[in-house]
Design an enzyme around this catalytic site. Structure first.
Site, mmCIF file in Angstrom:
data_model
loop_
_atom_site.group_PDB
_atom_site.id
_atom_site.type_symbol
_atom_site.label_atom_id
_atom_site.label_comp_id
_atom_site.label_asym_id
_atom_site.label_seq_id
_atom_site.Cartn_x
_atom_site.Cartn_y
_atom_site.Cartn_z
ATOM 1 N N GLU A 43 -4.278 -9.571 4.200
ATOM 2 C CA GLU A 43 -5.163 -9.208 5.320
ATOM 3 C C GLU A 43 -6.282 -10.216 5.536
ATOM 4 O O GLU A 43 -6.645 -10.513 6.684
ATOM 5 C CB GLU A 43 -5.759 -7.806 5.083
ATOM 6 C CG GLU A 43 -4.837 -6.662 5.430
ATOM 7 C CD GLU A 43 -3.891 -6.291 4.299
ATOM 8 O OE1 GLU A 43 -3.197 -5.272 4.420
ATOM 9 O OE2 GLU A 43 -3.855 -7.037 3.283
ATOM 10 N N GLU A 98 0.824 -1.214 0.000
ATOM 11 C CA GLU A 98 0.000 0.000 0.000
ATOM 12 C C GLU A 98 0.857 1.262 0.000
ATOM 13 O O GLU A 98 0.501 2.254 -0.643
ATOM 14 C CB GLU A 98 -0.957 -0.041 1.187
ATOM 15 C CG GLU A 98 -1.965 -1.171 1.021
ATOM 16 C CD GLU A 98 -2.957 -1.287 2.157
ATOM 17 O OE1 GLU A 98 -4.173 -1.331 1.878
ATOM 18 O OE2 GLU A 98 -2.520 -1.336 3.323
#
Length: 269
Positions: free
Chosen positions: A143, A123
């Protein structure tokens, strides 16, 4: 580049090199896993880059063998449960999402990634403007494997860069992929032999720093607006932005340097 010995919770190391700000992730003993203090220091470093008129380009890199394994979940879990960030309102948000209360970065950022580049690592690099990856990178947006969701921009930027199907392939399976796949998906712009990624990122950053700073920022922001708000919104800024830039001292210097056949000396005004 030798890493200064970090505290147990890690730290972010900044170094000025002329008009560049090197921003180093420093917790190699824990694969550069991010703790709350590291988040705060990263936001401070990005804010410094934007606020210091002597700085033109940031270079995000990491000490040790890996970019980052992502979040240090034990240290960050309570903040996640509370819905809080690890840095205060008013600073530049490192993931550049436009979250209310936080600033968006205006100056360009080049990222050099290597080794393990998981979750937050992906990210942060997707929030940069240009990414150079070592050929030994291991990427994973895992995640869903931990019972949480990526909220640092992966759900937005993966599909922007690679299309929804490719994004879903990696977001929903938590699989591991390599630098060649990251290049195919436009997550990174260059792949180089391991050990050369920072040098290449610095070369690119130095090339950007030689350009007219006001024009660089305006160009960057307009391109981002086109992606986020659509081409029509970006076009609406063309005339006013060009009028402002063409009235600058740098624009006059650009014309002089062209006539005199010499490199331009831009001052950012």
């Amino acid at each position: 580049m030798d890493a200064p010995t970090p505290p147990a919770e890690g730290c972010i190391v900044t170094e000025r090199r002329g008009e560049l700000l090197l921003i180093g992730i420093n917790r190699p003993a824990k694969r550069n896993g991010f703790t709350p203090p590291m988040f705060r220091q990263l936001a401070d470093a990005y804010t410094l880059l934007d606020d210091d008129p002597q700085l033109r380009v940031g270079v995000l890199h990491a000490f040790g063998a890996h970019f980052t394994a992502g979040l240090d979940l034990p240290s960050i879990a309570e903040l996640m449960r509370k819905g809080e960030k690890a840095f205060p309102y008013g600073v530049v948000e490192p993931t550049d999402l436009g979250t209310p209360g936080y600033r968006r970065r205006t100056k360009p950022l080049v990222a050099a990634v290597k080794g393990i580049t998981f979750t937050l690592g992906i990210e942060l690099m997707l929030a940069a403007d240009i990414v150079v990856a070592a050929d030994d990178c291991r990427f994973s947006q895992l995640e869903v494997q931990r019972g949480i969701m990526a909220t640092g921009g992966a759900t937005l930027r993966m599909s922007q860069r690679a299309g929804l199907g490719n994004a879903m392939l990696h977001l929903l399976t938590a699989d591991e992929f390599d630098s060649a796949e990251a290049l195919r998906l436009n997550f990174v712009q260059k792949v180089v032999p391991a050990g050369q990624e920072l040098d290449e990122a610095l070369r690119i950053a130095e090339a950007i720093a030689r350009q007219a700073p006001l024009a660089v920022v305006a160009t960057r922001l307009n391109a981002i607006k086109a992606v986020e708000q659509g081409p029509h919104a970006a076009v609406q800024e063309f005339i006013a932005t060009q009028q402002r830039l063409s009235s600058s001292e740098d624009a006059a210097e650009g014309v002089r340097s062209f006539i005199e056949k010499r490199p331009a000396r831009f001052q950012g005004r």
